[in-house]
Design an enzyme around this catalytic site. Structure first.
Site, short mmCIF file in Angstrom:
data_model
loop_
_atom_site.label_atom_id
_atom_site.label_comp_id
_atom_site.label_asym_id
_atom_site.label_seq_id
_atom_site.Cartn_x
_atom_site.Cartn_y
_atom_site.Cartn_z
N LYS B 40 55.37 19.08 -53.83
CA LYS B 40 54.76 19.80 -52.89
C LYS B 40 53.48 20.74 -53.62
O LYS B 40 52.50 20.69 -52.94
CB LYS B 40 56.07 20.66 -52.15
CG LYS B 40 55.61 21.67 -51.21
CD LYS B 40 56.59 22.41 -50.53
CE LYS B 40 57.45 21.26 -49.92
NZ LYS B 40 58.83 21.91 -49.37
N ARG B 109 59.50 27.80 -51.52
CA ARG B 109 59.87 26.50 -51.21
C ARG B 109 60.41 25.65 -52.54
O ARG B 109 59.73 25.71 -53.38
CB ARG B 109 58.98 25.72 -50.39
CG ARG B 109 58.54 26.22 -48.83
CD ARG B 109 57.29 25.17 -48.36
NE ARG B 109 56.60 26.34 -47.39
CZ ARG B 109 57.02 25.64 -46.04
NH1 ARG B 109 57.73 24.85 -45.76
NH2 ARG B 109 56.11 26.45 -45.01
N GLY B 118 64.66 17.52 -47.22
CA GLY B 118 65.66 18.21 -46.40
C GLY B 118 67.00 18.57 -47.36
O GLY B 118 67.96 18.69 -47.17
N MET B 120 66.83 20.37 -50.36
CA MET B 120 66.69 21.86 -50.57
C MET B 120 66.50 22.70 -49.79
O MET B 120 65.81 22.39 -48.54
CB MET B 120 66.11 21.54 -52.17
CG MET B 120 66.97 20.74 -53.37
SD MET B 120 65.99 20.72 -54.94
CE MET B 120 64.45 20.05 -54.32
N ARG B 351 52.12 15.08 -47.67
CA ARG B 351 53.05 13.93 -48.72
C ARG B 351 52.75 12.69 -48.08
O ARG B 351 52.45 12.52 -46.64
CB ARG B 351 54.41 14.45 -48.84
CG ARG B 351 55.14 14.44 -47.46
CD ARG B 351 56.70 14.92 -47.47
NE ARG B 351 57.14 15.28 -46.30
CZ ARG B 351 58.22 15.95 -45.92
NH1 ARG B 351 58.86 16.78 -46.98
NH2 ARG B 351 58.70 15.89 -44.67
N HIS B 468 86.89 -19.27 -48.35
CA HIS B 468 86.41 -20.29 -47.47
C HIS B 468 85.69 -19.76 -46.19
O HIS B 468 84.57 -20.12 -45.88
CB HIS B 468 87.82 -20.88 -47.16
CG HIS B 468 87.62 -22.02 -45.97
ND1 HIS B 468 87.76 -21.81 -44.60
CD2 HIS B 468 87.15 -23.46 -46.21
CE1 HIS B 468 87.16 -22.98 -44.06
NE2 HIS B 468 87.04 -23.94 -45.32
N SER B 773 70.75 -24.68 -64.29
CA SER B 773 70.66 -23.74 -63.13
C SER B 773 71.95 -23.09 -63.54
O SER B 773 72.91 -23.33 -63.47
CB SER B 773 70.80 -24.68 -61.96
OG SER B 773 70.83 -23.63 -60.79
N ASN B 777 77.37 -16.54 -60.16
CA ASN B 777 78.86 -16.19 -59.52
C ASN B 777 79.87 -16.34 -60.52
O ASN B 777 80.65 -15.65 -60.77
CB ASN B 777 78.99 -16.72 -58.19
CG ASN B 777 77.85 -16.32 -57.09
OD1 ASN B 777 77.03 -15.47 -57.32
ND2 ASN B 777 77.82 -16.84 -55.85
N CYS B 841 71.22 -19.82 -59.22
CA CYS B 841 71.61 -20.28 -58.03
C CYS B 841 72.71 -19.15 -57.35
O CYS B 841 73.37 -19.77 -56.58
CB CYS B 841 71.63 -21.59 -57.54
SG CYS B 841 73.00 -22.37 -58.48
N TYR B 861 63.03 -20.18 -61.72
CA TYR B 861 63.04 -20.15 -60.43
C TYR B 861 64.32 -19.38 -60.04
O TYR B 861 65.35 -19.60 -60.71
CB TYR B 861 62.69 -21.39 -59.70
CG TYR B 861 63.96 -22.52 -60.07
CD1 TYR B 861 64.88 -22.60 -59.07
CD2 TYR B 861 63.89 -23.43 -61.10
CE1 TYR B 861 65.91 -23.78 -59.12
CE2 TYR B 861 64.79 -24.29 -61.24
CZ TYR B 861 65.93 -24.27 -60.19
OH TYR B 861 67.02 -25.11 -60.54
#
Lengths: 893, 893
Positions: B40, B109, B118, B120, B351, B468, B773, B777, B841, B861
């Site tokens: 600000k 401010r 919002g 502070m 802003r 599943h 690859s 997971n 992947c 990739y």
């Protein structure tokens, strides 16, 4: 390529002779001698030169030549070299090969640098044909000449020509027909007929020719010896023993001496000490009028070696001097072959003798005291192998080759015989009737524990070496075979293919090999030689300061066994095993089923009281030695009944309210992959009262022991950590528990390193932990993504058979990946906290093949099951010796 | 500590002013300005200096002072500095703070370097007490003065004194009683009463005092602004947004201008472009006679901004010029607050404006063409966040705060409404009757697939994001919530605590958030702005050559979607999903149940024929782009019915022969930890015909496509490898299959890197594989020992809440351990085979937070689900931009 000439085929340019006379090998260094001439040639050379023993003249075609032969065929200049060498033998013996009047006869023997007993071939009495046999008969006597000829034909036919017919049986039947005791008792006429028969069998084999030319006999025999290196038996033996297949064999050609010459001749084999017991007196066999092969074939009734000295006192004394000389030179018990020809003693071979485990232990310890040998303690320890220990420590079945009805995983070693029962109730009833029982189940659950505690052995059709059955059985030392996948278990029988075993039938299981047989087998108790303690004490001396050996023990009884077996502490005390006993299980279930915080707290308090008593017992037994307690690790469903049984009961309407509560809880706690689910410190974060209760019970036990004047030394271990904050919070609970019971300072709190993440983030974890303990079983599971319960029975064998893996990584540490993670854990842990203590408490901590790798990773201590303690103590010493003096390996057989 | 003086508290010795006047801040560099003065203060300084816009005089107390205050309390010399600064303001405005005649009023401010809208607090109209209010009334008018006084009391009471009472409600009730529209319509008498009431409320609060002294008002307000940095809301916001809590806030004190002064006054808020749609016209609100807070409070009926130009054409034109200047300077859409006091325009704040996803996309693309801004394409791409995309791409529920009945894992994004059915049969019947259905199951199995294919959404009580249900639902784009653990499912109802939902009741599930609600909710279809394609094309331009983005797709339909969504290939085509469709399942089961080699071969051939057709479809769609096919991965039990159901049927005697065969097989293939069991290449080694069949089907499809003039580009991938020989043999089968169908050269064959061992042994594997690859997971599961199916519902939330883990490693890549394994896989793989292609992947390939880490690891990739393609393409470009020009991050919001 003449004797002593450089081998031009050697691309490295190293000058190596291709043919060496044993009496001219003095200039070769011992290692070079062995590498080039093989064990047999080297020992002949030693005896002929350094020890000046009576050895018949001989030369050795080196392993270099064998390698060249195997890669590129018969070396062009080998004929010339061989002729020159034969000329050298002729000069030394005063006879000529093929001389019709007084022929030189030869033996042709294989011999690699590493002993491969009985794996390769020998041709004897080479040089005989009808002409030279007649000459030999003229120079000696006809029976001897014909007997030698028969021997040559037979060995050449078998070794060089690979004749398929059963020649020993042809000879045996001739002996039977003649009504004599031995083949060398056959009359000349019968011998001539027998030789003719043998030659006819050879002639009948397509392509087989028995050359008359002695030099051609020699050439083909040498080639056959080289070929035998690649024979099926030899290749299989090398694969099993891990011997490099590229080193090749040497071939030694020696002038024959004749134990079958006459009545003042004979052959014998003698050990300088008893190879069965290790007692310090020579032991062996002597056979008058025979060649050496007759002594070792087992088909003739030999005389004890003492009779030799009685029959031939002079030669006996000469032999005794030779044996002493050889034992002092080899600094070990020796196995010596000798022949007496017409009163002259010849030493034909000497090697360090094979022996039983008990003998190895006794001999090694005695040689330390022996003034002629003065073995060092380190050398004595280095000579004892894990196999030696195994022989003296494990109860086994008497025969080893009873046909098995099926086969599973040897999950808990030892032999057990008993009647098969397929239900826990049936098994308990039978034990109460006084029967010996083998419990047979698809798999076991905590509900089977009451039966498991009282049976002789356990057999399951499912689950691997970390299944419930396997873990519980090992804990109690009960023999167990698990994962016998062909077994289909019903309530009152089990079936293996077409075989049905009914309740009450006797079976035998071998928890060491995994073998299952019908009926009872004789059990042999092991006899531990008293010298074992001495050897293991020396092993501890060697390893001390580098690699301590503790035991895994969960009860005071186990701890007592472990302390007795030389453990310097407990490296893994699994608190869950305390929970599994029949009287604790209801308390654990009460905790799991608790629906209110109060009920949970009450159950925890009861468990705490019970645990404190357990801990006091262990700390009492281990007074003054460290005890590392691992807080609760397994998933909760392990404490609940089998969900499948409950579901079936529910479907049948047979489930009482408690059963329903158990089913609900079992459903809730069921996990898809429990090994990677809610266990270890994760469970503790879900049930925050649990670890605090355990720690409090432990520390109360410590305070009670201190009050009783004891010296309890505990360490606490958090399982399955993956992050620093996760560990820090658990450690905080433990420290709070210490404060709760009024301990001045909390004992050390460490973490298991069981996940790859823990190994990689060891630096972070070391910021919180006082020590590390590598759980190499779980680390292996996660590094490979191999669930032990699933892979060992299913595809591990196939993977090993096809060479997809070098070895089962649960048996021997995976050097490459798991080993690297252990390296990183140690390095990063010590990087953050110098001097951090690191132990290993997986199966690998008791495995002699893994222990050197763990030492190399920088581990401070091992913790293994009490049964593996002697092996681990020995292996730790071996690993330290290998590290301290590279090349020391040559001390070990 | 005066204005512009060095801050002696700064230990680093950097000279930083502690108080800066906005019109004297020209000498500070932009970054320094923002860091010291907050967003600000910096924007005010910019407007007051560089842009010469009409900004009321102001000074900023820097963030340095705030940090000092927060660590050590009110700085001793701050009073003196503040007095000097106030004197500066008095000089600039010609008024004096506390002047009873014509008082200077101030706003106070907060404003940090990073926008925290919002979060502070602000105190307005500071400087008023009864005396100065009377003076102000005299100099202006009474209503205005009293209104300003009321505003001061209210804001001071709320912000500085933290009065608990609901002051806005006190004001609103006074407005209601007076029967007027707005509080600034209140008559002076009523205003005086209201002020008295407010002051009484303050006086009633223990310890609260409203100082009359304006300087004391200022001191306490500044302290309150600093304190608000550590307020609960602000701390929580920073935690959520990952903002450093140590940077502190600046505090800007500005001379008040008064939109509530009279009828020729007012306040407004204006965006330079439409923040909802991105259209290029200014948009905003204006409120005559009001202060700015009235405009943004939402409690007053404002006028559209166009009315302002109508009411005040001169000021309107001046504002338009200011907006253009600001947008050109900020090179972005701006959010501007202004006040007109008696006809004079004042800009109070500027802003960069918040905007919707659609607006962000449109504005960024338009600013590239805008001559005043000339944004680069890279800048435009950098400005679009994953949240922006998510807003325009996902179907969602209209309201976001409907109370949920329970909550599970958002397993497949999207919103679904339908009637709940708890059985597959019930669900199918209902769909056939024309109902919209949500299938609710404990967990799903292949037997549920027929229902899953036709329902609107799927809800399960068990299983995680790789269960599943989750995998199948994502494959078909069906919204799915799984692992809603509180749900107890029966056949004709489900229960959540006391709530019972009966078959046929309507429920709504949100597959994005995991929320489950009773009854139907309104669904909002997403609107994709046409400029999105442009942005994503630019993103591809940027990422191209560094990080390509492919998709995971298992069917021709998925492939078409993926190609449409900009995938440059398929990085993961899971062949098991082809096996799960209702018409294939019997074929797969026939293979599993086959008792003879012939039966197995026949089943494999039928499967092969079916697969070939599938592959042809995919290759047709992807013509000219690479398609990476992963051979069968999951354990066989996934293709069998649930064993629990079969066991129950068996117990009831309801099992037909086929059922019995299935049960036997299900029992055989059941695994304790299937994730680490017989799957992937292990399965292939147990069933050697399987991979060869799959490869043959694939290569036959390739040949057919070639014959049809197509350009099929396939790559084959072997899953779950742990060793070189294991991989080599599987690759050999694939190459043999290529030869079998007559291909000249086999296509590339690579391996998944899913086990820690594969990552560590990447050098060995690269000796065999044509590409890698990374299956992030599974690699995450094994590195942590976290079974997704078990941990995500059970303890992941608890771990995140307690800070035991920074984040869910399945959502965002674990930088430390899993990241290191990816690094090692790439380094060692390329060490053995330079230039080796490496893809990823797992889920992380579509996660914007993980993508920069994967790029840093050297990955070539990514391959993600089609739904995540836009996000992944964008994130790939962002990652490349960050790497190419460090510090470019400031372009991104």
């Amino acid at each position: 390529m003449g004797q002593g000439q450089p081998d031009n085929d050697n691309p490295g340019g190293i000058v190596a002779p291709s043919i060496v006379f044993i009496d001219e090998a003095g200039s070769l260094a011992p290692d070079q001698k062995r590498a080039l001439m093989g064990g047999k040639g080297a020992s002949l050379a030693l005896m002929a030169t350094t020890l000046s023993l009576p050895v018949p003249p001989a030369f050795t075609i080196t392993t270099e030549v064998c390698r060249s032969y195997l890669s590129s065929g018969w070396p062009p200049d080998l004929d010339e070299g061989l002729r020159a060498a034969v000329a050298g033998l002729e000069e030394r013996t005063g006879r000529r090969l093929g001389d019709p009047d007084n022929p030189l006869l030869l033996s042709v023997r294989s011999g690699a640098a590493i002993s491969m007993p009985g794996m390769m071939d020998t041709v004897l009495n080479l040089g005989l044909n009808s002409e030279t046999t007649a000459g030999l008969a003229g120079a000696t006597d006809e029976r001897f000449a014909l007997d030698s000829h028969r021997r040559f034909v037979q060995s050449y036919a078998e070794v060089v020509l690979r004749v398929a017919a059963d020649l020993p049986e042809v000879v045996a039947s001739a002996v039977r027909e003649a009504g004599v005791d031995h083949e060398f008792d056959l009359e000349p006429g019968m011998l001539s007929e027998l030789i003719a028969d043998l030659r006819q069998i050879v002639a009948d084999q397509p392509g087989a020719t028995l050359p008359d030319d002695p030099f051609e006999q020699l050439r083909t025999s040498v080639a056959a010896v080289f070929d035998s290196w690649m024979g099926e038996r030899a290749v299989e033996y090398r694969r099993r023993e891990g011997i490099d297949g590229d080193i090749g064999t040497a071939c030694t050609i020696q002038a024959m001496v004749f134990g079958n010459r006459d009545d003042s001749s004979g052959s014998g084999v003698v050990f300088t000490r008893d190879p069965a017991t290790g007692e310090n007196h020579s032991t062996g066999d002597y056979l008058p009028g025979a060649q050496g092969e007759d002594v070792v074939s087992g088909t003739h009734a030999t005389l004890p070696i003492d009779d030799f000295s009685r029959l031939m006192p002079e030669q006996g004394a000469e032999l005794d001097r030779a044996l002493e000389l050889l034992e002092d030179h080899y600094r070990d018990m020796c196995d010596v072959e000798f022949t007496v020809e017409q009163g002259h003693l010849h030493i034909l071979q000497c090697r360090v003798g094979k022996r039983t485990g008990a003998a190895a232990i006794r001999i090694a310890s005695q040689l330390v005291e022996d003034p002629g040998v003065s073995l060092t303690r380190a050398e004595a320890v280095a000579r004892i192998t894990p196999d030696h220990l195994s022989q003296v420590l494990h109860v086994g079945f008497a025969e080893t080759d009873t046909p098995e009805v099926t086969h599973g995983l040897g999950a808990s070693p030892g032999a057990a015989v008993g009647r098969a029962y397929m239900t826990t109730e049936g098994a308990i009833d039978a034990v109460e009737r006084g029967e010996q029982v083998i419990l047979v189940r698809r798999e076991t659950s905590p509900d089977d524990v009451a039966a498991m505690a009282v049976v002789e052995g356990i057999l399951t059709s499912h689950g691997g070496l970390v299944s419930h059955a396997a873990v519980v059985a090992r804990g109690w030392g009960t023999p167990c075979v698990c994962g016998a996948e062909q077994v289909e278990v019903a309530d009152d029988h089990f079936r293996v293919g077409d075989v049905v075993v009914t309740e009450g039938d006797t079976i035998s299981i071998d928890g060491t090999t995994g073998s299952v047989t019908l009926g009872g087998r004789g059990v042999v108790e092991s006899v531990v030689p008293p010298e074992l303690d001495l050897i293991l004490d020396w092993a501890d001396e060697i390893a001390s300061g580098n690699l301590a050996v503790r035991a895994n023990a969960d009860t005071a009884e186990d701890a007592a066994t472990a302390r007795e077996a030389g453990a310097v502490g407990i490296g893994l005390c699994r608190t869950e095993h305390m929970f599994l006993s029949p009287d604790r299980l209801p308390l654990v279930r009460a905790m799991i089923l608790a629906e209110t915080a109060e009920a949970e707290t009450e159950a925890l308090e009861q468990l705490g009281t019970a645990q404190q008593a357990d801990f006091e017992g262990i700390l009492d037994v281990m007074d003054g030695l460290p005890v590392t307690v691992r807080l609760l690790d397994p998933p909760l469903h392990e404490f609940l009944p089998d969900i499948g049984d409950l579901v079936v009961d529910e479907a049948r309407g047979d489930l009482d309210p408690e059963g329903q509560a158990l089913l609900k809880s079992a459903r809730y706690w069921t996990e898809v992959n429990p090994m990677m689910g809610t266990r270890g410190v994760r469970l503790a974060h879900l049930r925050p009262g649990l670890y605090r209760m355990q720690a409090k019970a432990l520390f109360s036990a410590v305070m009670a022991r201190c009050a009783a004047g004891g010296d309890p030394l505990v360490e606490v271990m958090i399982p399955l950590t993956v992050s620093g904050p996760e560990l820090a919070l658990a450690i905080e609970w433990v420290r709070e528990a210490a404060a709760d019971v009024g301990m001045g300072e909390a004992p050390p709190v460490g973490t298991m390193i069981e996940t790859p993440r823990a190994a990689l983030l060891a630096g972070d974890l070391a910021g919180h932990a006082d020590f590390f303990s590598v759980g190499s079983n779980d680390l292996t599971q996660l590094t490979f993504g191999f669930s032990r319960d699933d892979v060992e029975g299913r595809f591990m064998d196939l993977y090993l058979d096809r060479g997809l893996l070098d070895h089962n990584p649960f048996e021997h540490l995976d050097d490459a990946a798991v080993g690297e993670l252990v390296d990183l854990a140690v390095q990063r842990g010590r990087g953050a906290k110098p001097g951090l203590k690191v132990g290993v408490c997986g199966e690998h901590a008791g495995d002699p093949r893994s222990i050197p790798r763990l030492l190399a990773a920088g581990v401070d201590y091992l913790s293994c099951s009490p049964a593996r303690l002697p092996t681990a103590r020995l292996a730790a010493a071996h690993a330290v010796l290998e590290t301290a003096t590279p090349g020391r390996g040559s001390l070990r057989r």
